[in-house]
Every structure is written in structure tokens, then in C-alpha cells.
Design a protein around this motif. Structure first.
Motif, PDB file in Angstrom:
ATOM      1  N   ILE A  51     -23.405  45.237  90.260  1.00  0.00           N
ATOM      2  CA  ILE A  51     -23.188  45.341  88.826  1.00  0.00           C
ATOM      3  C   ILE A  51     -21.783  45.880  88.586  1.00  0.00           C
ATOM      4  O   ILE A  51     -21.336  46.809  89.260  1.00  0.00           O
ATOM      5  CB  ILE A  51     -24.268  46.232  88.164  1.00  0.00           C
ATOM      6  N   SER A  52     -21.097  45.272  87.641  1.00  0.00           N
ATOM      7  CA  SER A  52     -19.728  45.663  87.346  1.00  0.00           C
ATOM      8  C   SER A  52     -19.684  47.006  86.625  1.00  0.00           C
ATOM      9  O   SER A  52     -20.712  47.565  86.235  1.00  0.00           O
ATOM     10  CB  SER A  52     -19.050  44.582  86.500  1.00  0.00           C
ATOM     11  N   ARG A  53     -18.496  47.506  86.434  1.00  0.00           N
ATOM     12  CA  ARG A  53     -18.315  48.845  85.870  1.00  0.00           C
ATOM     13  C   ARG A  53     -18.983  49.018  84.521  1.00  0.00           C
ATOM     14  O   ARG A  53     -19.614  50.035  84.237  1.00  0.00           O
ATOM     15  CB  ARG A  53     -16.830  49.170  85.754  1.00  0.00           C
ATOM     16  N   SER A  54     -18.857  48.026  83.667  1.00  0.00           N
ATOM     17  CA  SER A  54     -19.446  48.129  82.332  1.00  0.00           C
ATOM     18  C   SER A  54     -20.893  47.683  82.299  1.00  0.00           C
ATOM     19  O   SER A  54     -21.601  47.941  81.329  1.00  0.00           O
ATOM     20  CB  SER A  54     -18.650  47.271  81.347  1.00  0.00           C
ATOM     21  N   GLY A  55     -21.300  46.990  83.350  1.00  0.00           N
ATOM     22  CA  GLY A  55     -22.641  46.418  83.370  1.00  0.00           C
ATOM     23  C   GLY A  55     -22.700  45.003  82.825  1.00  0.00           C
ATOM     24  O   GLY A  55     -23.759  44.385  82.825  1.00  0.00           O
ATOM     25  N   ALA A  56     -21.557  44.485  82.382  1.00  0.00           N
ATOM     26  CA  ALA A  56     -21.561  43.157  81.769  1.00  0.00           C
ATOM     27  C   ALA A  56     -21.765  42.041  82.778  1.00  0.00           C
ATOM     28  O   ALA A  56     -22.262  40.967  82.427  1.00  0.00           O
ATOM     29  CB  ALA A  56     -20.237  42.942  81.031  1.00  0.00           C
ATOM     30  N   ASP A  57     -21.371  42.279  84.013  1.00  0.00           N
ATOM     31  CA  ASP A  57     -21.482  41.242  85.046  1.00  0.00           C
ATOM     32  C   ASP A  57     -22.383  41.710  86.167  1.00  0.00           C
ATOM     33  O   ASP A  57     -22.290  42.865  86.613  1.00  0.00           O
ATOM     34  CB  ASP A  57     -20.103  40.904  85.606  1.00  0.00           C
ATOM     35  N   THR A  58     -23.249  40.815  86.602  1.00  0.00           N
ATOM     36  CA  THR A  58     -24.134  41.109  87.716  1.00  0.00           C
ATOM     37  C   THR A  58     -24.105  39.949  88.704  1.00  0.00           C
ATOM     38  O   THR A  58     -23.724  38.818  88.358  1.00  0.00           O
ATOM     39  CB  THR A  58     -25.576  41.346  87.255  1.00  0.00           C
ATOM     40  N   ASN A  59     -24.515  40.229  89.911  1.00  0.00           N
ATOM     41  CA  ASN A  59     -24.525  39.243  90.979  1.00  0.00           C
ATOM     42  C   ASN A  59     -25.763  39.511  91.831  1.00  0.00           C
ATOM     43  O   ASN A  59     -26.053  40.675  92.149  1.00  0.00           O
ATOM     44  CB  ASN A  59     -23.234  39.388  91.806  1.00  0.00           C
TER      45      ASN A  59
END
Length: 125
Positions: A51-59
């Protein structure tokens, strides 16, 4: 220095669910992309989700896609992993790891410099 501590592992029957937590201390976690990895006995470590720093992107790895949800609460300096429909092949030690400003486009372990000690997940009937 960033310290990570995992919790929430345990033994569960196939089809069950678990909530894993990764609590950070020492530095602000919102400067880091955070991932979960797992390692089963005799197998290589596998990236599970990020999960990215802001939570906007996940994988998500294909092996858990559709059965897991990663989330974060930066106010609590914590990242979570919800695992559903667990299978015996989900058994292993689950680690969280943090990569400074990592965007989570990759689940390669080399992108992550801070690691927790791991929490055991066992799926068995």
C-alpha cells in the motif's frame, strides 16, 4: 529508525479469516510504502500486498488477489492486512516491510529496507 511489529497471526481452519496488523514506531509511517511478505517453510519469500503512502494505491499478488485487503491508518502509524477464504497454502510467517517513498508498483523485497520480526499464520483443518 523505523521499527515494525506484526501481530494478529494464529491458527485458523481453511475458509477462515485473519486480520494482521503492522505497528510502526520511531518514524512516521506515512513517509513509507508498506508491504506484506510471507515465507513458508522451504519456500522463497513472497510479496503478498503493498500500500502506498497515502493508501491510494495498492498492489496484490495473484495468489491473494480477491481474498485480501490491505489498508492503513497513518494517524495510528499502522498498516493492516485482512486475509479471507484462507487456504493451507497461505501458511507461513508474515512480515511487514517499509520502503521510503515507495509507490508499491513493485513487490520486490529489495525495495523495502525496514522489516518486522514476523507473525505466524497456520491454516489447517
Amino acid at each position: 529508525q523505523l521499527q515494525l511489529v506484526e501481530s494478529g497471526g494464529g491458527s485458523v481452519r481453511p475458509g477462515g479469516s485473519l486480520n494482521l496488523s503492522c505497528a510502526a514506531s520511531g518514524l512516521r509511517l506515512d513517509n513509507y510504502g508498506v508491504a506484506w511478505f510471507r515465507q513458508a517453510p522451504g519456500k522463497e519469500r513472497e510479496g503478498v500486498s503493498c500500500i502506498s503512502r497515502s493508501g491510494a494505491d495498492t498492489n496484490y499478488a495473484d495468489s491473494v488477489q480477491g481474498r485480501s485487503t490491505i489498508s492503513r491508518d497513518n494517524a495510528k502509524n499502522t498498516v493492516y492486512l485482512r486475509l479471507n477464504s484462507l487456504k493451507p497454502e497461505d501458511t507461513g510467517v508474515y512480515y511487514c516491510a517499509a520502503g521510503y517513498r515507495h509507490t508499491c508498483y513493485s513487490l520486490l523485497a529489495s525495495w523495502f529496507s525496514s522489516w518486522g520480526q514476523g507473525t505466524q499464520v497456520t491454516v489447517s483443518s
